[in-house]
Design a protein around this motif. Sequence first.
Motif, PDB file in Angstrom:
ATOM      1  N   ALA A 104      51.456 -21.280  28.023  1.00 17.61           N
ATOM      2  CA  ALA A 104      52.334 -22.445  27.856  1.00 17.61           C
ATOM      3  C   ALA A 104      53.173 -22.302  26.592  1.00 17.61           C
ATOM      4  N   TYR A 105      52.566 -21.834  25.525  1.00 17.42           N
ATOM      5  CA  TYR A 105      53.297 -21.653  24.267  1.00 17.42           C
ATOM      6  C   TYR A 105      54.412 -20.622  24.450  1.00 17.42           C
ATOM      7  N   PHE A 160      48.035 -25.784  18.276  1.00 13.00           N
ATOM      8  CA  PHE A 160      48.915 -25.977  19.438  1.00 13.00           C
ATOM      9  C   PHE A 160      48.056 -26.448  20.601  1.00 13.00           C
ATOM     10  N   ILE A 211      47.699 -28.176  24.621  1.00 15.10           N
ATOM     11  CA  ILE A 211      48.134 -28.633  25.932  1.00 15.10           C
ATOM     12  C   ILE A 211      46.916 -29.328  26.543  1.00 15.10           C
ATOM     13  N   GLN A 232      55.942 -19.742  27.163  1.00 10.77           N
ATOM     14  CA  GLN A 232      57.003 -20.269  28.025  1.00 10.77           C
ATOM     15  C   GLN A 232      57.909 -21.221  27.258  1.00 10.77           C
ATOM     16  N   ARG A 233      57.331 -22.043  26.395  1.00  9.55           N
ATOM     17  CA  ARG A 233      58.125 -23.012  25.631  1.00  9.55           C
ATOM     18  C   ARG A 233      58.955 -22.346  24.545  1.00  9.55           C
ATOM     19  N   GLN A 234      58.381 -21.368  23.879  1.00 14.13           N
ATOM     20  CA  GLN A 234      59.046 -20.759  22.725  1.00 14.13           C
ATOM     21  C   GLN A 234      59.884 -19.535  23.080  1.00 14.13           C
ATOM     22  N   ARG A 235      59.630 -18.962  24.223  1.00 10.52           N
ATOM     23  CA  ARG A 235      60.387 -17.792  24.706  1.00 10.52           C
ATOM     24  C   ARG A 235      60.351 -16.613  23.732  1.00 10.52           C
TER      25      ARG A 235
END
Length: 118
Positions: free
Chosen positions: A83-84, A32, A34, A86-89
């Motif tokens: 970041a992961y 993963f 960013i 936040q994106r995947q919740r």
Amino acid sequence: MTQLPRAIGDQAEDQALQHLEQQGLTLITRNFQIRRGEIDLIMQHADELVFVEVRARSNTAYGDGIESITRSKRQRLIAAASAYLQRQRYDMPARFDVVAIDGQGQINWIADAFRADD
């Protein structure tokens, strides 16, 4: 023929993944990325999300793989994990593990190696 660094890294990640799966972890995603960082493996272990940094060292003269994770590297891992999340919740506890592999293929897995607030 010598291997390129990326090929060595991929091989180490494969070895780490196999070891962690044998210990009961389940792969969610690999590599993963960013802009500020990358997480080698993201796995689940029981009710925890596990961010795994894999370090391979053919020579430990300058320290082992675990010692090579500087404060700056930890900050990049934490940024990528944030970041992961936040994106995947995901709504579960998370931890950072390190898998260090030496030149003889010996695996040293450190669960909960560091925390985001370290």
